[in-house]
Every structure is written in structure tokens, then in C-alpha cells.
Design a protein around this motif. Structure first.
Motif: not given
Ligand code: ATP
Ligand code: MG
Lengths: 308, 253
Positions: A12, A14, A52-56, A73, A77, A82, A84
């Protein structure tokens, strides 16, 4: 049994240009507790957030329960709960309602009996009708765990579950985590504390600067961390170690002024007392003693070199 | 489709509405009454009638549209901005749902709230004026489609906004002027030709006109144009939301 989570070359970067994760590959076994250890900014939260699908992800792939986290997904999921790192709750919602909401979001039919069980295990049942803004920080964190468990996940991510939690609560949380594991839930937690990882985890992964430096069975890792070194400064230089001191595994420095002794702090006895007695018997004067503990980096290096 | 999730989000949003019924319903009713006092009694005393309709009755459709637009945008933008701001949105992003469940849940609830408020305003207006509805089915259709479209815009606004100012700025600076200039309280035909032309560039005019037609059978612009305008708003909103969830814009890093 196939791994519950398969991660290959996950990366990743950003939008800001920060490379938070660089080519992480690992398998997580079903039913294990895996602790991810690493300093601030190492990429632990990024790793969890991607799964978890919060960040690609910007590179690589991952599967949860055999389902690709991007293409498939929904199925991936649905298996995940999760908790956090940052506590975020709806202030005016009640504990029970917020769990009901989480469960529904994950597509599960209402089941207050299950939620009661979850709240009981977190010692929150008494608080079921309390508003979240009336709870203490530690209670809120437990509510978040409750939300994550509301839909009966097979994998639970705990991002620094014990940050800002007192000693008693920490023990309680550990107990909860162990119970979950006993039920077969796979748990991935992050922490800054080696002791915590040691206490909880079957395996420990060390992440730094976006790279997984090592992934190791806890017992083996702790053995490495347990090594300590005693340096004995002699009153007078020695040409060679006397035969009486053989068997301690000592090393004499080249100039004969120091003796090095490696030992395991976790062993029943360190052997230091016996060693010093041996020095006295052999009539060798000791000027000073010094101990060194392997640093985290040394342990990384050693383990990496050993091809762990 | 995760129906359970859709229902959960929808009910959760509606619960907020019913939890504070006074704030949810009383404020639109109070402002309606104020508009009647100001426009109906004070100005209406001089204007008497517009195109054969008593001025008091004439302003009701515009008043309802004004409120529906404001409430739809406010409800939907807050509905998504608050979780985004507070951080609780993580749960939605990590849930096994697509943008369809999320949008239908949040936007559907915001739209329903607006429709409820619209009905309450209509009922309040009945205390002041005689107000038959010529085409009730069309009235309802315009109402629901407008509420849904502008709830979509509100939802987009809530996702786009980075702070509270932005959430409040757009409704105040863009939507309210558009509605006031969109013939909410007058007929575009009452304007001088140049300004009438300008008014016809205002998309909201088409909504107000179509909605007013469903009450009185008279319109500033052809009803077909109004329908087209509603459809365009809806299409635009749906397209934008679809794009956002595809790309994760402002939601997923
Ligand atoms: N949304 C974001 N946008 C840009 N950069 C980010 C974002 N989130 C995290 N980062 C950066 O990515 C790197 C890894 O952050 P991450 O939160 O994953 O670390 P962490 O291991 O969880 O740290 P900590 O122990 O402090 O929680 C950091 O340099 C951070 O500044
Ligand atoms: Mg973190």
C-alpha cells in the motif's frame, strides 16, 4: 487445513506517497492467535485495514476463507470482525442497540440471545441499556469488541486492544481472547509490547517500515529475546582460561582482559553464581561486571540469518 | 444484495428521526406557519391571486418543495457526515455491503423523512387555505422523486465535505437561493422577460412548476420538462454515488 488468511505481496502506497506496506506475504492459520508487533507507523493498521476493506491495496492480493478481499469482498468481509485502534462510537446509542446494528450490517438476522452471550463474556450485560457516552474508555473498547463479535466472525482483528486499558481489564481482555480462540476464532492483534505478544500469541510477526521482518513461533522468538550476555572484566589479563572454568562456555577476549558468558534469562538458573564461584576458586580477580541484552534489531538479524 | 443490512441502516436512520420527533417535525411546521404569516397574510393581502389561485394556496407547493429540498439535503448529508466525522463509518466500510445497500439505506431514510415532513406541512397548510390536489398521484411522484434525488445530493455533500462548514455552506449558499429564485413564491411568468429567461435556467424551477401543476393543473413550464428535470437530477445523483463507491473517493484511502 488451508490457511484462513492468505496474503501475498500485499502493498500500500497512500495517495500522499507514503509506502505504508511493502510486499507483505504471510499465511494465517485457522484458530491461531497472531500478534503483529512493530513501532509507530510500521504499517500494522494499514495491513489490517486492507484485509477489512477500509483501505484499498495498491499491490498484491489477499484471501480470507478462500475469498479474494477485492473481487469477492462480501464473502470475505462476512467472516471478519474488526476492533479498530481508535475508539469511535455513536454517543447516544445504547450498548444493545449498537450491537444489533453491527449484526444487521453483516447481514445476520436479529439474535438477542447471541448478543446477550457476547455482552456477558465482556461483562457488559449490566450496561446493555446504557448510552455509549455514559461509559468509560475501557468499557467503550469492550463495546467495540462486542460489536465486532455480534455477527459471529471466524476472524477477529484487534488493533491495539489494550492501549489505554488498565492492568485488570487487560487481563480480562486476554481471557476473552483466549475463550474466543478456544471457540476456534482466529485472532490477529497488534501491539507495541513484546510481553503482550508473548502472553497471548501462538506466533508473532514483526513489522517495521511496511515490511514483515519475521514471523515466528512465540516460544522460539522468546528464546532469542531471552539471551543475555555477561561481560566480566578481569583484574589482570589472562593468557588462557584455566581448565577449572571449562564447561561454562566462556570466551576470552583477544587481549585477555575480558571474559564473555552467554546465558538464557528464562532458564531455571542462569549459572552466574556458579561461574563467579569458579572464578574465586581459580583465584581470578574480577574488577567489574556488565550485562548486555540482545536488541530487537539483533534478534531480527539473527533470526533472518538463521533462515527462520 | 444484503437486505438485512439495508433494513438495518434504514431503521437506524429512521430511529434518529423518531427519537426527536419534536425537532424533526416541529421546526418545519413552525416555519410553514411563519411563511403563511409573512407571505400569505402580509404580501397575500396585496397580491390576492396568481393565475386565478389565491396567493396563500399558490405558495404551498413551493413552500413544500423548499422544505423538501432543504430537509433532504440536511438529513442525508448529516446522516453520512456524522459517522464519517466521528469515525464510526469504519463499520459500514468493513461490512459486506455494496454502495447499493448503503445508499438505499441512508438516502431512502432521508427521503422518507422529507416526505413525512412534506405531508405534515400540507396538513398544516389546510388550516390556513383551501387546497385541493388536482393530480394526487403525480404530486406524490414528484414529491418522492425530488426527495430521493436531493437526498442523494445531500449524501454526496456529506461524503465530499471535510468539515461542518462545508456541510452547511452548500444548502445555504446554493440550494436556498435556487429555490427562492425557482418560483417558490411567485410564477416565473410574473417576471420581466429577461429574468424569466434566467429563471428558466434554474433547474429547481422545473421541480416547483411540476409540483405546482399537480396541485392546480397550471405550470410555468411543460410538465414533461419537469419530469425530465426530476429524472436528470436522479440520474446525476445515482451516477455520482456509483462513481464514489467504485473508486472509494473520500471514503477509502
Ligand atoms: N490515510 C492515510 N493517508 C496517508 N498516509 C497514511 C494514512 N494512514 C496511515 N498512513 C501512513 O502510513 C504509515 C503506516 O501507518 P499505520 O497506521 O499503518 O501504522 P501502525 O503500525 O498502525 O502505527 P501505530 O502503531 O502508530 O498505530 C505511517 O507512515 C502513516 O503516516
Ligand atoms: Mg496502528
Amino acid at each position: 487445513m488451508p490457511p484462513i488468511i492468505e496474503v501475498s505481496d500485499l502493498s500500500k502506497t497512500y495517495a500522499s506517497g507514503t509506502a505504508a506496506l511493502s510486499g507483505v506475504t504471510l499465511d494465517i492459520r485457522e484458530g491461531e492467535i497472531l500478534a503483529l508487533l512493530g513501532p509507530n507507523g510500521a504499517g500494522k493498521t494499514t495491513f489490517i485495514s486492507i484485509l477489512c476493506g477500509l483501505v484499498k491495496p495498491t499491490g498484491g492480493a489477499a484471501r480470507v476463507g478462500g475469498h479474494d478481499i477485492v473481487r469477492d469482498y462480501r464473502a470475505a468481509r462476512a467472516l471478519i470482525g474488526l476492533v479498530p485502534q481508535e475508539i469511535a462510537v455513536e454517543p447516544f446509542e445504547t450498548v444493545m442497540n449498537t450491537l444489533r446494528f453491527s449484526r444487521g450490517l453483516f447481514g445476520r438476522k436479529p439474535d438477542d440471545a447471541h448478543l446477550e452471550k457476547v455482552l456477558n463474556s465482556l461483562t457488559l450485560w449490566d450496561k446493555r441499556d446504557a448510552r455509549l457516552n455514559e461509559l468509560s474508555g475501557g468499557m467503550k473498547r469492550r463495546v467495540l469488541i462486542g460489536k465486532a463479535l455480534s455477527h459471529g466472525p471466524r476472524v477477529l482483528f484487534l488493533d491495539e486492544p489494550t492501549a489505554g486499558v488498565d492492568v485488570n481489564l487487560r487481563r480480562e481482555m486476554w481471557a476473552v481472547v483466549r475463550d474466543l480462540r478456544a471457540e476456534g476464532v482466529t485472532i490477529i492483534l497488534t501491539t507495541h509490547y513484546l510481553e503482550e505478544a508473548e502472553e497471548m500469541a501462538d506466533r508473532i510477526g514483526i513489522i517495521d517500515k511496511g515490511r514483515l521482518l519475521l514471523l515466528q513461533d512465540t516460544a522460539k522468538l522468546m528464546h532469542e529475546f531471552g539471551r543475555k550476555r555477561l561481560i566480566v572484566e578481569l583484574a589482570a589479563p589472562l593468557a588462557a582460561l584455566p581448565a577449572a572454568l571449562a564447561g561454562h562456555g566462556l570466551t576470552l577476549s583477544a587481549d585477555g582482559t575480558h571474559v564473555r558468558y552467554d546465558y538464557d534469562t528464562r532458564a531455571d538458573r542462569s549459572g552466574i553464581a556458579r561461574l563467579l564461584a569458579g572464578f574465586a576458586e581459580a583465584g581470578i580477580g574480577v574488577r567489574d561486571l556488565e550485562t548486555e541484552q540482545s536488541s530487537l534489531e539483533e534478534v531480527f538479524l539473527r533470526l533472518v540469518e538463521e533462515g527462520a | 444484495m444484503n437486505w438485512q443490512a439495508l433494513r438495518t441502516i434504514f431503521q437506524h436512520e429512521m430511529a434518529r428521526f423518531w427519537r426527536t420527533p419534536w425537532e424533526s417535525l416541529a421546526s418545519p411546521v413552525v416555519s410553514t406557519v411563519l411563511y403563511f404569516v409573512v407571505f400569505g397574510a402580509a404580501i397575500g393581502g396585496r397580491i390576492q391571486s396568481v393565475e386565478g389561485i389565491s396567493y396563500g394556496a399558490f405558495i404551498v407547493p413551493g413552500l413544500i418543495m423548499l422544505t423538501v429540498l432543504q430537509q433532504s439535503i440536511a438529513n442525508a448529508s448529516f446522516g453520512i457526515f456524522v459517522p464519517k466525522f466521528a469515525g464510526t463509518i469504519y463499520e459500514i466500510l468493513a461490512a459486506p455491503v455494496s454502495f447499493i445497500e448503503v445508499v438505499l439505506g441512508y438516502v431512502g431514510a432521508a427521503a422518507l423523512k422529507s416526505v413525512i415532513i412534506a405531508v405534515v406541512i400540507y396538513l398544516t397548510a389546510l388550516f390556513f387555505v383551501d387546497l385541493p390536489v388536482a393530480h394526487p398521484v403525480w404530486a406524490l411522484a414528484f414529491l418522492i422523486l425530488t426527495a430521493f434525488s436531493f437526498s442523494l445530493f445531500g449524501f454526496l455533500l456529506g461524503i465530499w465535505a471535510k468539515d461542518w462548514q462545508q456541510v452547511q455552506f452548500i444548502p445555504l449558499m446554493v440550494v436556498t437561493p435556487l429555490v427562492f429564485l425557482g418560483g417558490a413564491f411567485y410564477s416565473a411568468s410574473m417576471l420581466p422577460p429577461f429574468w424569466e429567461g434566467v429563471a428558466r435556467l434554474n433547474p429547481v424551477l422545473y421541480l416547483v412548476s411540476g409540483f405546482r401543476w399537480s396541485f392546480f393543473g397550471q405550470a410555468d413550464v411543460p410538465v414533461a420538462a419537469s419530469l425530465l428535470a426530476v429524472a436528470a437530477f436522479l440520474g446525476l445523483g445515482v451516477g455520482a454515488v456509483w462513481f464514489i463507491f467504485r473508486t472509494g473517493w473520500r471514503l477509502r484511502a
